[in-house]
Scaffold this motif. Sequence first.
Motif, mmCIF file in Angstrom:
data_model
loop_
_atom_site.group_PDB
_atom_site.id
_atom_site.type_symbol
_atom_site.label_atom_id
_atom_site.label_comp_id
_atom_site.label_asym_id
_atom_site.label_seq_id
_atom_site.Cartn_x
_atom_site.Cartn_y
_atom_site.Cartn_z
ATOM 1 N N ASP A 148 -9.318 0.188 -10.909
ATOM 2 C CA ASP A 148 -8.894 -1.001 -10.677
ATOM 3 C C ASP A 148 -8.310 -1.702 -12.141
ATOM 4 N N THR A 178 -1.656 -1.205 -3.889
ATOM 5 C CA THR A 178 -2.837 -0.435 -3.842
ATOM 6 C C THR A 178 -2.260 1.011 -3.613
ATOM 7 N N THR A 181 -4.822 -1.183 -7.462
ATOM 8 C CA THR A 181 -5.917 -0.209 -7.382
ATOM 9 C C THR A 181 -5.421 1.112 -6.806
ATOM 10 N N GLN A 228 -4.687 -6.423 5.371
ATOM 11 C CA GLN A 228 -4.437 -6.921 4.065
ATOM 12 C C GLN A 228 -3.126 -6.747 3.602
ATOM 13 N N LEU A 253 -10.751 -0.489 2.795
ATOM 14 C CA LEU A 253 -9.971 -1.322 2.600
ATOM 15 C C LEU A 253 -9.985 -2.437 3.865
ATOM 16 N N LYS A 254 -9.697 -3.638 3.351
ATOM 17 C CA LYS A 254 -10.058 -4.924 4.567
ATOM 18 C C LYS A 254 -8.793 -4.688 5.431
ATOM 19 N N ARG A 300 -12.142 5.543 -8.046
ATOM 20 C CA ARG A 300 -11.393 4.361 -8.153
ATOM 21 C C ARG A 300 -10.789 3.903 -9.325
ATOM 22 N N LEU A 312 -9.876 6.413 5.616
ATOM 23 C CA LEU A 312 -9.880 5.215 4.635
ATOM 24 C C LEU A 312 -10.988 4.188 5.563
ATOM 25 N N VAL A 318 -4.912 -1.646 8.173
ATOM 26 C CA VAL A 318 -4.821 -2.426 7.073
ATOM 27 C C VAL A 318 -3.642 -3.157 6.988
ATOM 28 N N LEU A 338 0.939 -1.291 -0.090
ATOM 29 C CA LEU A 338 -0.237 -0.030 -0.135
ATOM 30 C C LEU A 338 0.800 1.221 -0.003
#
Length: 359
Positions: free
Chosen positions: A225, A179, A244, A261, A257-258, A223, A253, A300, A158
């Motif tokens: 992708d 990302t 991404t 990750q 976002l998960k 966004r 954020l 994240v 990231l």
Amino acid sequence: MIRRNAARGKRRTSLSGVVELLILLSPSANRVYASEAPRLVAAEIQALATGFGLPLDSVEPVQVAGVDYLAVRLAGAVDDEAVRVLSVVSAAHAIFAREGELLRPVPLRRPERYPSDLVTIQKYPGKTNEQLTRLLLDVTAAATDHPERLLDGTLQVLDPMCGRGTTLNVALTYGLDVTGVDVDKRDFEEYERFIKTWLRQHRYKHTADVGQLRTHGRVRGRRLDVTVAPTKEEFKAGQVQRLTYLGTDTTDLDGLLKGGQFDVVVTDTPYGVEHGSHGDRIARNPLQLLDVALPGWLRVLRRGGALGLTYNRHVAPPEELVELFGRHGLEPVGDPTDDTYRHRVDASIDRDLIVARRA
Ligand SMILES: C[S@@+](CC[C@H](N)C(=O)[O-])C[C@H]1O[C@@H](n2cnc3c(N)ncnc32)[C@H](O)[C@@H]1O
């Protein structure tokens, strides 16, 4: 890990028994860091050796027949993976094994999966140099508890202030998923235009979709992708890399976002100096910005992952960064107040690098 694999009896190259490798630095490293290049790259090699468990004895500048090299002395033999690790070094132009009076070329095992113009072709004010971006990614990955992911294509990256995407492009060339986040609309648009054009012109099979970034009916930005693979066969087989880009504020954020990750969060923080036309619209004090943004970034970042920042000491003294990191539960790697990576860019930028682990 080099030692572990060696112990498992992994095949050794014909380099077995060689303990000194000479790394020729790329000419561009000298342009970027001037006379500081050998020191910075030596520090990067130290960090990689520590992370990957290379039995590094010493690394120091030497001259052979009037040419400058970094001499890397390894205790014991050199196997395939040691060559792979040294090939990733940001400024490694060529590697030679020193055998008596002679230098034998060692075939590099470069990580690049795409042509180098992906990272070099964009030129704009405020671009983070690609060598520095690689160095930051390398030393940050080396500080995680899974450095091998840098080489096997599984490191999740990231860049939460990615600008026009130098980290995104470097990560792509390394074969990684990545990302990026940036609040500057123009940076988002320029990157979208650039990557779409580049992929089309180089005839890579890919998808590139742009849309609104929404959560619970709220528009948060835009966004992008992208999926791409270096060969048609890999693309067809679904072995794609994912890129991404979230065009939104990095301090917010939530829900985008998960959690846990990413293996690494790497970014070149705002320098507090004007860069072209968008300088006024971004946060100018990196310490305040980091204080607000860090909780979201750490959410994240997975446990055992690492955060790496390049920054301007004139606007963010390292002691204050260490204090800030401590408040956010980050453990700096090494002593960030020493001058290991410090280098002067110009009168207004005294650049340094800090890496910290998420405990
Ligand atoms: C030094 S630049 C990064 C340049 C980038 N590495 C490149 O090579 O294009 C810092 C970036 O931080 C971004 N930034 C500043 N405040 C931000 C915020 N609150 N949210 C997202 N991005 C922000 C700026 O827009 C700028 O692009």
